[in-house]
Design an enzyme around this catalytic site. Sequence first.
Site, PDB file in Angstrom:
ATOM      1  CG  HIS A 187      44.436  58.490  31.617  1.00  0.00           C
ATOM      2  ND1 HIS A 187      44.914  59.801  30.697  1.00  0.00           N
ATOM      3  CD2 HIS A 187      43.410  58.011  30.940  1.00  0.00           C
ATOM      4  CE1 HIS A 187      43.917  59.826  29.762  1.00  0.00           C
ATOM      5  NE2 HIS A 187      42.966  58.785  29.984  1.00  0.00           N
ATOM      6  CD  GLU A 430      18.219  49.834  29.318  1.00  0.00           C
ATOM      7  OE1 GLU A 430      19.015  49.735  30.379  1.00  0.00           O
ATOM      8  OE2 GLU A 430      18.739  50.458  28.497  1.00  0.00           O
ATOM      9  CG  ASP A 454      18.105  51.545  33.414  1.00  0.00           C
ATOM     10  OD1 ASP A 454      17.809  52.510  34.210  1.00  0.00           O
ATOM     11  OD2 ASP A 454      19.216  51.443  32.720  1.00  0.00           O
ATOM     12  CB  CYS A 501      23.825  42.484  29.869  1.00  0.00           C
ATOM     13  SG  CYS A 501      22.764  43.996  29.459  1.00  0.00           S
TER      14      CYS A 501
END
Length: 570
Positions: A187, A430, A454, A501
């Site tokens: 965190h 992909e 990918d 993307c």
Amino acid sequence: MILRGIGASGGVGMGPAVCLRAAAPDHTERGYTGAEGERARLRAASCQVERETAALAERMRSRTEGSESAILTGQITMLQDPELELQLDQAIRAGECAEAAVDAVFGGYVRLFEGLEDERMRLRAADVQDLQGRLLRALLGCREADLSRLPAGCVLVTRELTPSMAVGLDRERVAAIVTEAGGSASHAAILARALGIPAVLGAPGVLREVENGALVLVDGDAGTALLRPGQEAQEEYRARRAALLRRQVRLEPYRRRPTVDGDGRRLHLYANVGHPAEAVRAAAEGAEGIGLLRTEFLFLDRPEPPTEEEQLAAYLAAARPFPGGRVVVRTLDVGGDKQIPWLALPQERNPFLGCRGLRASFARPELFRVQLRALLRAGAEVPGLRVLLPMVTAVSEVRRVRTMLAQCAGELEGEGVACRPELPLGVMIETPAAARTADLLAGESDFFSIGTNDLTQHTLAADRNDLEVKKLYTPLHPAVLRELREVIRAGRQAGLPVGLCGEAAASPELLPLLLSWGLEEFSVSPALLLETRARIAGWTAEEAGAVERQVMALAGPEEIRAYYDARAYD
Ligand code: PEP
Ligand code: MG
């Protein structure tokens, strides 16, 4: 001397070290005042820590606008946990003073988390330890270290950066952070990134090696801390800072400009986001919206699946920085290199070709339905919300999701819960199977988003994470380029919006090819938004077309590489 750790928050920073070697508060002298007295002391300390944590959460909210404050409100929930309260009470009844009870119970949880296999869960031990320390200090009346008074321009060196410490930090005062323990999924790392402070976490020995005031040069991208840098390193650092500043000045005008090519044709530039916190940064960097929200963050960090409400809250948080903008949420894409222990997916010989992405969602339909319901509900509040499916290989898979979406929407409507049944449904292209059947998939989908990360590895049969075959892994290969050309053409012929993307969306070499094929939507990581917008502005259709003709006539990746090397693309 150079120390290596995990580059958890990017950028470089240099300054004199401020070392925090806070030892755990000592309570060996405290006696037992009776169960009632100890209970009352514990209750008062708990209330104090709760108040302080709520104030810290508020401070975080006002500084980052993101959802990081949830990390702190999560601590409040932990404090109020009835099971924890019961255990503390049992320890007090057994004759422990409040401090010893806190040590025993919280210490048990710290050891439990530390012993877990999942790295992200292990890192949660730091959150529990943070609470334990603050409760003890409240009980003993010790003051917290005041990090808002650190000398300006210092490098903070500490054993571990706790969430409550991170909130107190100021980018203007703290040039960088180095810690002994912690990882990039902690965190504290998320908070450091949200605050834009370069950080190297998990650099063992740093507290032993550095004394207060010693100069430290931190490189959050490389994950290194250079102790007492020599003249040469200092000059290199200054040159790098100056280059970064020049780049910032050059790119600044693009922050508020629309994305247009050299002919003035309007294109669209979105951000890839892995956590709602990143969405805030993406908006500040001038993204039009989110082109890819990877939802794995919701599932990785915990021992059980996230609820529908939690997912809904996360999708709304990610969309908040983009009122009226596009938000493309990808359904869970696990498997391959992203494993979730509690999903208990089968051990596979070749996980990248196994039960991953949409296949894993079909394998656990009860979990997939929760995500679809949350998305349908989020769609009612976010008009630009779209759903994207990972690792599609066949038309039947898209049909199956449509059926499930319709069922979930029917359920929600029956329950009287607001939702948007006609959510746009897109396919990630992909896999070679999806690329070669793009014309067929176009008939079933509302949009395409090409995932070159990918697509490249599957087309070239070269693992994207395998160093041995790294040289073979490049989208600048005629096989991948032809696929990209065909997918964009198929989408356009069907009148479907097509975006890209994968990392290749920010590749300067691919850009003229993609533009000449008519790609109109690019989604890149927030750090690359402005650079990509500036590059797009540099290409006219004629110039891009000329490059495309030459590159597509070349026989292999070596020739293509040589073509670009000879032209020194930036
Ligand atoms: C891709 O494969 O190109 C992609 C964007 O998805 P991920 O990197 O999450 O697999
Ligand atoms: Mg992918």
